[in-house]
Enzyme design. Structure first.
Site, short mmCIF file in Angstrom:
data_model
loop_
_atom_site.label_atom_id
_atom_site.label_comp_id
_atom_site.label_asym_id
_atom_site.label_seq_id
_atom_site.Cartn_x
_atom_site.Cartn_y
_atom_site.Cartn_z
CB THR A 23 11.28 -20.07 13.83
OG1 THR A 23 11.80 -18.86 13.27
CG2 THR A 23 12.08 -21.25 13.31
CE LYS A 24 12.12 -14.86 15.86
NZ LYS A 24 13.05 -13.71 15.91
CB ALA B 252 8.01 -30.11 -1.29
NE ARG C 238 9.26 -12.54 -5.52
CZ ARG C 238 8.01 -12.66 -6.00
NH1 ARG C 238 7.12 -11.71 -5.80
NH2 ARG C 238 7.68 -13.74 -6.68
CB ALA D 183 10.37 -26.31 -1.40
CG ASN E 194 1.31 -33.91 -2.99
OD1 ASN E 194 1.23 -35.13 -3.00
ND2 ASN E 194 1.68 -33.20 -4.05
CG HIS F 248 8.93 -31.96 23.87
ND1 HIS F 248 8.01 -32.74 24.53
CD2 HIS F 248 8.76 -32.22 22.54
CE1 HIS F 248 7.32 -33.46 23.66
NE2 HIS F 248 7.77 -33.15 22.44
#
Length: 203
Positions: free
Chosen positions: A164-165, A141, A182, A159, A84, A114
Protein backbone atom coordinates in the site's frame (compact mmCIF):
# COMPACT_ATOMS: atom_id res chain seq x y z
CA UNK A 1 -7.42 18.19 -21.09
CA UNK A 2 -9.02 15.50 -23.19
CA UNK A 3 -10.04 12.13 -21.72
CA UNK A 4 -6.72 10.46 -22.53
CA UNK A 5 -4.72 13.23 -20.85
CA UNK A 6 -7.00 13.11 -17.80
CA UNK A 7 -6.39 9.38 -17.55
CA UNK A 8 -2.68 10.05 -16.96
CA UNK A 9 -3.04 13.19 -14.83
CA UNK A 10 -4.14 11.71 -11.50
CA UNK A 11 -7.38 13.69 -11.80
CA UNK A 12 -10.87 12.21 -11.73
CA UNK A 13 -12.23 11.11 -15.12
CA UNK A 14 -14.78 8.84 -16.77
CA UNK A 15 -13.11 5.63 -18.03
CA UNK A 16 -16.17 4.80 -20.15
CA UNK A 17 -15.48 7.77 -22.42
CA UNK A 18 -16.16 6.55 -25.95
CA UNK A 19 -12.80 7.68 -27.34
CA UNK A 20 -10.96 5.81 -24.58
CA UNK A 21 -12.97 2.65 -25.04
CA UNK A 22 -12.30 2.65 -28.79
CA UNK A 23 -8.54 2.86 -28.23
CA UNK A 24 -8.61 0.32 -25.42
CA UNK A 25 -10.44 -2.24 -27.54
CA UNK A 26 -7.62 -2.26 -30.11
CA UNK A 27 -5.02 -3.16 -27.49
CA UNK A 28 -7.25 -5.78 -25.91
CA UNK A 29 -7.42 -7.55 -29.27
CA UNK A 30 -3.63 -7.96 -29.23
CA UNK A 31 -3.75 -9.22 -25.65
CA UNK A 32 -6.33 -11.80 -26.67
CA UNK A 33 -4.02 -12.98 -29.46
CA UNK A 34 -1.11 -13.26 -27.02
CA UNK A 35 -3.11 -15.40 -24.63
CA UNK A 36 -4.06 -17.81 -27.44
CA UNK A 37 -0.43 -18.59 -28.37
CA UNK A 38 0.94 -22.07 -27.93
CA UNK A 39 4.00 -22.80 -25.75
CA UNK A 40 6.01 -23.51 -28.92
CA UNK A 41 5.30 -20.03 -30.37
CA UNK A 42 7.97 -18.08 -28.52
CA UNK A 43 8.87 -15.90 -31.50
CA UNK A 44 5.23 -14.90 -31.99
CA UNK A 45 4.91 -14.07 -28.30
CA UNK A 46 7.94 -11.77 -28.51
CA UNK A 47 6.52 -10.07 -31.58
CA UNK A 48 3.16 -9.48 -29.91
CA UNK A 49 4.74 -8.12 -26.73
CA UNK A 50 6.66 -5.56 -28.78
CA UNK A 51 3.37 -4.44 -30.29
CA UNK A 52 1.47 -4.48 -27.00
CA UNK A 53 3.83 -2.82 -24.51
CA UNK A 54 4.98 0.80 -24.39
CA UNK A 55 8.54 -0.52 -23.87
CA UNK A 56 9.86 -4.04 -23.48
CA UNK A 57 13.51 -5.03 -23.26
CA UNK A 58 15.29 -8.09 -24.55
CA UNK A 59 14.88 -11.42 -22.82
CA UNK A 60 11.49 -10.86 -21.20
CA UNK A 61 9.27 -13.90 -20.64
CA UNK A 62 5.62 -13.54 -19.66
CA UNK A 63 3.71 -16.76 -19.17
CA UNK A 64 0.13 -16.59 -20.49
CA UNK A 65 -2.47 -15.84 -19.41
CA UNK A 66 -1.58 -12.19 -19.00
CA UNK A 67 -4.28 -9.72 -17.95
CA UNK A 68 -3.96 -6.00 -18.65
CA UNK A 69 -6.62 -3.30 -18.79
CA UNK A 70 -4.97 -1.63 -21.77
CA UNK A 71 -3.23 -4.73 -23.10
CA UNK A 72 0.13 -3.53 -21.79
CA UNK A 73 -0.01 -0.28 -23.76
CA UNK A 74 1.07 1.74 -20.70
CA UNK A 75 3.61 -0.80 -19.40
CA UNK A 76 7.38 -0.19 -19.54
CA UNK A 77 9.47 -3.33 -18.93
CA UNK A 78 13.25 -3.43 -18.84
CA UNK A 79 15.37 -6.44 -19.86
CA UNK A 80 15.14 -10.04 -18.65
CA UNK A 81 11.88 -9.71 -16.74
CA UNK A 82 10.08 -12.94 -15.87
CA UNK A 83 6.38 -13.20 -15.05
CA UNK A 84 4.68 -16.42 -14.03
CA UNK A 85 1.03 -17.30 -14.77
CA UNK A 86 -1.79 -14.75 -14.29
CA UNK A 87 0.15 -11.52 -14.04
CA UNK A 88 -2.49 -8.76 -13.90
CA UNK A 89 -1.44 -5.26 -14.93
CA UNK A 90 -4.14 -2.67 -14.32
CA UNK A 91 -2.37 -0.32 -16.72
CA UNK A 92 -4.85 2.54 -16.94
CA UNK A 93 -1.75 4.69 -16.50
CA UNK A 94 1.95 3.88 -16.59
CA UNK A 95 3.70 0.93 -14.90
CA UNK A 96 7.52 0.94 -14.90
CA UNK A 97 9.53 -2.21 -14.09
CA UNK A 98 13.32 -2.42 -14.01
CA UNK A 99 15.62 -5.07 -15.49
CA UNK A 100 15.71 -8.61 -14.09
CA UNK A 101 12.62 -8.30 -11.90
CA UNK A 102 10.55 -11.45 -11.32
CA UNK A 103 6.82 -11.85 -10.70
CA UNK A 104 5.40 -14.98 -9.07
CA UNK A 105 2.03 -16.37 -10.14
CA UNK A 106 -1.12 -14.31 -9.58
CA UNK A 107 0.61 -10.97 -8.97
CA UNK A 108 -1.49 -7.82 -9.49
CA UNK A 109 -0.03 -4.38 -10.18
CA UNK A 110 -2.82 -1.78 -10.11
CA UNK A 111 -2.71 1.88 -11.13
CA UNK A 112 -6.47 2.54 -11.04
CA UNK A 113 -8.47 3.72 -8.05
CA UNK A 114 -12.05 4.73 -7.36
CA UNK A 115 -13.22 7.46 -4.95
CA UNK A 116 -14.37 6.45 -1.48
CA UNK A 117 -17.36 8.81 -1.78
CA UNK A 118 -20.28 6.60 -2.91
CA UNK A 119 -21.90 9.30 -5.05
CA UNK A 120 -18.76 9.57 -7.19
CA UNK A 121 -18.29 5.82 -7.45
CA UNK A 122 -21.88 5.44 -8.57
CA UNK A 123 -21.06 7.57 -11.60
CA UNK A 124 -18.20 5.25 -12.58
CA UNK A 125 -15.54 7.88 -11.90
CA UNK A 126 -11.91 6.78 -11.65
CA UNK A 127 -8.39 8.15 -11.06
CA UNK A 128 -4.98 6.62 -11.76
CA UNK A 129 -1.50 6.83 -10.24
CA UNK A 130 1.63 5.29 -11.80
CA UNK A 131 3.58 2.42 -10.22
CA UNK A 132 7.38 2.12 -10.26
CA UNK A 133 9.07 -1.22 -9.50
CA UNK A 134 12.85 -1.21 -9.39
CA UNK A 135 15.56 -3.36 -10.86
CA UNK A 136 16.10 -6.97 -9.77
CA UNK A 137 13.07 -7.18 -7.50
CA UNK A 138 11.14 -10.35 -6.71
CA UNK A 139 7.42 -10.19 -6.05
CA UNK A 140 6.20 -13.50 -4.66
CA UNK A 141 2.99 -15.33 -5.52
CA UNK A 142 -0.20 -13.38 -4.98
CA UNK A 143 1.40 -9.99 -4.25
CA UNK A 144 -0.82 -6.94 -4.88
CA UNK A 145 0.77 -3.54 -5.57
CA UNK A 146 -1.61 -0.57 -5.22
CA UNK A 147 -1.72 2.70 -7.20
CA UNK A 148 1.09 5.21 -6.76
CA UNK A 149 3.53 2.79 -5.08
CA UNK A 150 7.30 2.77 -5.69
CA UNK A 151 9.41 -0.31 -4.84
CA UNK A 152 13.17 0.14 -4.67
CA UNK A 153 15.85 -1.93 -6.43
CA UNK A 154 16.62 -5.50 -5.27
CA UNK A 155 13.67 -5.64 -2.87
CA UNK A 156 11.86 -8.93 -2.21
CA UNK A 157 8.12 -8.79 -1.48
CA UNK A 158 6.83 -11.91 0.26
CA UNK A 159 3.97 -14.00 -1.14
CA UNK A 160 0.49 -12.68 -0.47
CA UNK A 161 1.63 -9.20 0.56
CA UNK A 162 -0.49 -6.12 -0.14
CA UNK A 163 1.83 -3.20 -0.94
CA UNK A 164 0.00 0.00 0.00
CA UNK A 165 3.03 2.31 0.48
CA UNK A 166 6.49 2.79 -0.98
CA UNK A 167 9.20 0.24 -0.12
CA UNK A 168 12.92 1.11 -0.05
CA UNK A 169 15.66 -0.70 -1.94
CA UNK A 170 17.47 -3.79 -0.63
CA UNK A 171 14.91 -5.09 1.85
CA UNK A 172 12.63 -8.06 2.43
CA UNK A 173 9.06 -6.86 2.98
CA UNK A 174 5.96 -8.89 3.88
CA UNK A 175 2.41 -8.67 5.12
CA UNK A 176 -0.91 -6.90 4.76
CA UNK A 177 -0.28 -4.04 4.73
CA UNK A 178 3.24 -4.80 3.53
CA UNK A 179 6.04 -3.68 5.88
CA UNK A 180 9.82 -4.01 5.84
CA UNK A 181 10.83 -7.20 7.65
CA UNK A 182 14.58 -6.78 7.41
CA UNK A 183 17.36 -5.51 5.17
CA UNK A 184 19.05 -7.83 2.72
CA UNK A 185 22.32 -8.58 4.52
CA UNK A 186 25.40 -10.72 4.96
CA UNK A 187 23.45 -13.87 5.84
CA UNK A 188 21.83 -13.70 2.41
CA UNK A 189 25.33 -14.06 0.91
CA UNK A 190 25.72 -17.36 2.76
CA UNK A 191 22.32 -19.12 2.59
CA UNK A 192 19.55 -19.14 0.00
CA UNK A 193 16.67 -20.96 1.76
CA UNK A 194 16.18 -22.16 5.33
CA UNK A 195 19.90 -22.23 6.17
CA UNK A 196 20.84 -24.10 3.02
CA UNK A 197 24.29 -22.78 2.06
CA UNK A 198 24.86 -21.21 -1.33
CA UNK A 199 27.26 -23.52 -3.21
CA UNK A 200 30.61 -22.01 -4.10
CA UNK A 201 29.82 -22.38 -7.80
CA UNK A 202 27.02 -19.78 -7.44
CA UNK A 203 28.97 -17.17 -5.50
Amino acid sequence: MDAYELMHSGELYFPNDESLMTQQAQYMELLYDYNQTRPSQGALREQLLRQMFADIGEGCYIEPPLRANWGGHHVHFGRNIYANFNLTLVDDTHIYVGDCTMFGPNVTVATAGHPVLPELREQGIQYNAPVHIGRNCWLGAGVVVLPGVTIGDNTVVGAGSIVTKDLPANVVAVGNPCRVLRPIGEKDREVYFRNRPIPAAFR
